[in-house]
Motif scaffolding. Structure first.
Motif, PDB file in Angstrom:
ATOM      1  N   ASP A  80       0.832  -0.915  -0.254  1.00  0.00           N
ATOM      2  CA  ASP A  80      -0.286  -0.040   0.347  1.00  0.00           C
ATOM      3  C   ASP A  80       0.522   0.862  -0.202  1.00  0.00           C
ATOM      4  O   ASP A  80       1.471   1.880   0.911  1.00  0.00           O
ATOM      5  N   PRO A  81       1.248   1.551  -1.591  1.00  0.00           N
ATOM      6  CA  PRO A  81       2.191   3.172  -0.667  1.00  0.00           C
ATOM      7  C   PRO A  81       1.188   4.358  -0.474  1.00  0.00           C
ATOM      8  O   PRO A  81       2.153   5.226  -0.135  1.00  0.00           O
ATOM      9  N   GLN A  82       0.274   4.850   0.001  1.00  0.00           N
ATOM     10  CA  GLN A  82       0.044   5.208   0.418  1.00  0.00           C
ATOM     11  C   GLN A  82       0.187   5.847   2.438  1.00  0.00           C
ATOM     12  O   GLN A  82       0.099   6.286   2.594  1.00  0.00           O
TER      13      GLN A  82
ATOM     14  N   ASP B  70       2.140   4.217 -13.039  1.00  0.00           N
ATOM     15  CA  ASP B  70       1.443   4.604 -12.066  1.00  0.00           C
ATOM     16  C   ASP B  70       1.883   5.846 -11.276  1.00  0.00           C
ATOM     17  O   ASP B  70       2.378   5.947 -10.110  1.00  0.00           O
TER      18      ASP B  70
ATOM     19  N   LYS C 135       0.600   8.476 -10.441  1.00  0.00           N
ATOM     20  CA  LYS C 135      -0.438   8.564  -8.925  1.00  0.00           C
ATOM     21  C   LYS C 135       0.216   8.401  -7.634  1.00  0.00           C
ATOM     22  O   LYS C 135       0.095   9.488  -6.974  1.00  0.00           O
ATOM     23  N   ASN C 136       0.522   7.098  -7.540  1.00  0.00           N
ATOM     24  CA  ASN C 136       1.549   6.836  -6.356  1.00  0.00           C
ATOM     25  C   ASN C 136       3.102   7.567  -6.269  1.00  0.00           C
ATOM     26  O   ASN C 136       3.076   7.704  -5.108  1.00  0.00           O
TER      27      ASN C 136
ATOM     28  N   HIS D 213       2.218  11.230  -5.162  1.00  0.00           N
ATOM     29  CA  HIS D 213       1.391  11.159  -3.771  1.00  0.00           C
ATOM     30  C   HIS D 213       3.140  11.021  -2.819  1.00  0.00           C
ATOM     31  O   HIS D 213       3.161  11.928  -1.923  1.00  0.00           O
ATOM     32  N   ALA D 214       4.103  10.280  -3.503  1.00  0.00           N
ATOM     33  CA  ALA D 214       4.947   9.642  -2.159  1.00  0.00           C
ATOM     34  C   ALA D 214       6.026  11.130  -2.355  1.00  0.00           C
ATOM     35  O   ALA D 214       6.661  11.684  -1.410  1.00  0.00           O
TER      36      ALA D 214
ATOM     37  N   ARG E 268       6.182  -5.136  -6.343  1.00  0.00           N
ATOM     38  CA  ARG E 268       6.607  -3.874  -7.215  1.00  0.00           C
ATOM     39  C   ARG E 268       7.869  -4.530  -8.089  1.00  0.00           C
ATOM     40  O   ARG E 268       9.227  -4.973  -7.428  1.00  0.00           O
TER      41      ARG E 268
END
Length: 195
Positions: free
Chosen positions: A59-61, A116, A118-119, A122-123, A180
């Motif tokens: 879960d990268p979030q 991806d 988006k991830n 976010h990071a 990943r």
């Protein structure tokens, strides 16, 4: 490769693609300071650069970051930021590493690709680094959904096999929890930690 992918994508997911090209792993360098990051980006010139973030879990979030990866067709750079083991060299703090990557990539004239995005964004935002994305950048996962919407596998492995006819190496038997692709290329094998 993207120019080749777009016209050939119609109907590509309807038929299974057998890999035809062998995967060639480029040499990977480790960056322990901001100067190594900017030197890598300067050295690759206008070659396309792929950017990815490695997380400690799926879960990268919510997962802590382990490192950042930059790669061209000919070489790769890994920036470790969250490895924990005895004898580990001093690492860049996450915010410094992310800032150095954003600053260096801001000067890069070539194509920048993310899988991806988006991830990845976010990071970088969690690391107080923004302004990573710019007009003309490519998200290969989003491109896969747009070009082959009926495909079932939009992971980097699936896109590579379907669009580039290249099968990426499989995980070693002891690495099944590392899901990943960027984590599989990690040149620093971190011993398990006890919490």
């Amino acid at each position: 490769e993207l120019e080749r992918m777009v016209p050939e994508a119609r109907g590509a997911s309807a038929k299974p693609v057998q890999p035809k090209r062998p995967f060639v792993k480029p040499p990977c360098h480790i960056a322990l300071d901001a100067g190594s990051i900017s030197a890598f980006v300067a050295r690759v010139g206008s070659q396309p650069i792929a950017v990815d973030v490695l997380f400690d879990a799926e879960d990268p979030q919510r997962s802590p970051m382990v490192g950042f990866a930059l790669a061209t067709v000919h070489e790769a750079l890994y920036v470790p930021v969250g490895h924990v083991y005895l004898g580990r060299p001093p690492l860049l703090p996450v915010t410094h590493a992310a800032g150095a990557i954003v600053s260096s990539l801001g000067m890069h004239p070539g194509l920048r690709a993310f899988h991806d995005a988006k991830n990845v964004l976010h990071a970088f935002a969690r690391s107080d680094a923004s302004d990573l994305l710019r007009s003309g950048d490519v998200d290969t996962m989003l491109a896969s959904y747009l070009l082959t919407a009926d495909a079932h596998d939009h992971t980097l492995d699936g896109v590579s096999k379907r669009m580039l006819e290249t099968e990426l190496p499989q995980l070693a038997s002891g690495d099944k929890k590392r899901t990943r692709w960027s984590e599989r290329m990690n040149p620093i094998r971190r011993p398990p930690t006890t919490r």
